[in-house]
Enzyme design. Structure first.
Site, short mmCIF file in Angstrom:
data_model
loop_
_atom_site.label_atom_id
_atom_site.label_comp_id
_atom_site.label_asym_id
_atom_site.label_seq_id
_atom_site.Cartn_x
_atom_site.Cartn_y
_atom_site.Cartn_z
N CYS A 144 2.50 7.78 -2.70
CA CYS A 144 3.31 8.11 -1.69
C CYS A 144 2.47 9.20 -0.68
O CYS A 144 1.46 8.43 -0.16
CB CYS A 144 4.68 9.06 -2.09
SG CYS A 144 5.89 8.57 -0.79
N HIS A 237 7.56 4.09 -5.32
CA HIS A 237 7.42 5.06 -6.57
C HIS A 237 7.92 4.39 -7.66
O HIS A 237 9.10 4.47 -8.23
CB HIS A 237 8.66 5.76 -6.38
CG HIS A 237 8.41 7.26 -5.09
ND1 HIS A 237 7.51 8.22 -5.50
CD2 HIS A 237 8.49 7.45 -3.90
CE1 HIS A 237 7.23 9.03 -4.52
NE2 HIS A 237 7.98 8.35 -3.44
N GLU A 239 7.13 5.17 -10.51
CA GLU A 239 7.29 6.06 -11.76
C GLU A 239 8.87 6.78 -11.61
O GLU A 239 9.00 7.47 -12.56
CB GLU A 239 6.34 7.42 -11.38
CG GLU A 239 6.57 8.42 -10.39
CD GLU A 239 6.40 8.20 -8.92
OE1 GLU A 239 6.83 8.90 -8.04
OE2 GLU A 239 5.78 6.87 -8.63
#
EC number: 2.3.1.31
Length: 308
Positions: A144, A237, A239
């Site tokens: 990011c 994202h 994750e």
């Protein structure tokens, strides 16, 4: 093979209870194998949550991982207890001083995307980190804002403010199925997005050193490969936990900030219903492929990392 974590790091019990193979440093020392040394430069305010998210992904691979937590030298976190930082983190200046090397380094995002890069209080040190990776890290993964910052530093790829926050789960296209980082990926991938900035595809395409691996018609480039700097930049994202977008949405609603319901996240776009995680398998594939590619290409002698 497991990920090696300190016994008293919160992630140790959390991941063990989830079925992730976790090993104490003492047990790891008895195994006749060189683990991959992976660092996490954690720029996020909620450091424990971020530790858990990345440890969960890289700890699910068949390889033994020595997971090292790093923070900026002079930036003091207000959202993580000082004793946690003291117990489990090292400042970058300490890592730099030792001359130690890493097979991989993850540089997280940070909630400072509204600032020009050069106005970030720790920007000078972060650029030192970027330069350091070229001689001390085999492969770097910028996430990011961390990815945008790396792309700006190495290529002057601009980040642009959005009129409205890109927020939700957006469909993305797998543009390079033969990439070693995309082994097992579907042609169509759902990825969580939460950002006020973007990089633009035409500007990425104007930089020959960058290759777009995953992109979305709605929210632009997602995953770039920078072969010359042995780096990947992901702007979204993978994750995220199942409830991370919910937590962000609820936080902004409670604080009265303008926020839209995250796109394609809640069943029937109803925030009263539990969200369904539809990106978990691709998250494990992406980080598992990254770890495998490191394993296939890094030096067995850790000290030789960075050699031409």
């Amino acid at each position: 093979m497991p990920i090696t974590l300190p016994n008293d790091l919160p992630a140790y019990d959390i991941l063990s209870n989830e079925g992730v193979m976790v090993m104490s440093p003492g047990r790891a020392a008895t195994q006749d194998i060189r683990p991959l040394r992976i660092g996490l430069l954690n720029l996020m305010p909620k450091k424990i949550q971020t530790e858990n998210q990345f440890a969960r992904l890289i700890g699910a691979t068949p390889l033994q991982i020595d997971f090292q937590l790093i923070r900026m030298s002079d930036h003091e976190s207000r959202n993580t207890a000082a004793d946690h930082l003291q117990s489990f983190y090292r400042r970058f200046c300490e890592v730099e001083e030792t001359g130690e090397k890493f097979d991989g380094l993850i540089i997280t995002g940070a909630p400072i995307e509204h600032l020009p890069f050069e106005e970030v209080t720790y920007w000078e040190e972060l650029t030192r980190v970027f330069r350091w990776t070229q001689s001390h890290v085999h492969s770097t993964f910028g996430v990011c804002w961390g990815g945008m910052a790396m792309a700006w530093h190495f290529h002057r790829l601009e980040k642009h403010m959005l009129d409205h926050k890109a927020f939700g789960c957006f469909r993305h296209r797998n543009l390079v199925p033969a990439s070693p980082y995309l082994r097992g990926f579907s042609d169509d991938v759902l990825v969580p997005v939460s950002r006020w900035t973007e990089v633009r595809q035409d500007e990425v395409d104007a930089i020959p050193a960058l290759q777009t691996l995953i992109a979305s018609d709605q929210v632009g480039p997602c995953l770039l490969q920078d072969t010359g700097h042995r780096a990947l930049y992901v702007f979204n994202h993978f994750e995220y936990d199942s409830t991370t977008l919910k937590d962000e949405y609820d936080r902004d609603v409670v604080s009265g900030k303008p926020i839209n319901v995250p796109v394609n996240y809640y069943p029937d776009d109803d925030p009263s219903r539990a969200p369904t995680n539809r990106w978990r398998s691709h998250a494990h594939l992406l980080y598992g492929n990254w770890i495998n590619e490191i394993y296939q290409t890094t030096h067995f002698d850790l000290n030789r990392i960075g050699e031409a």
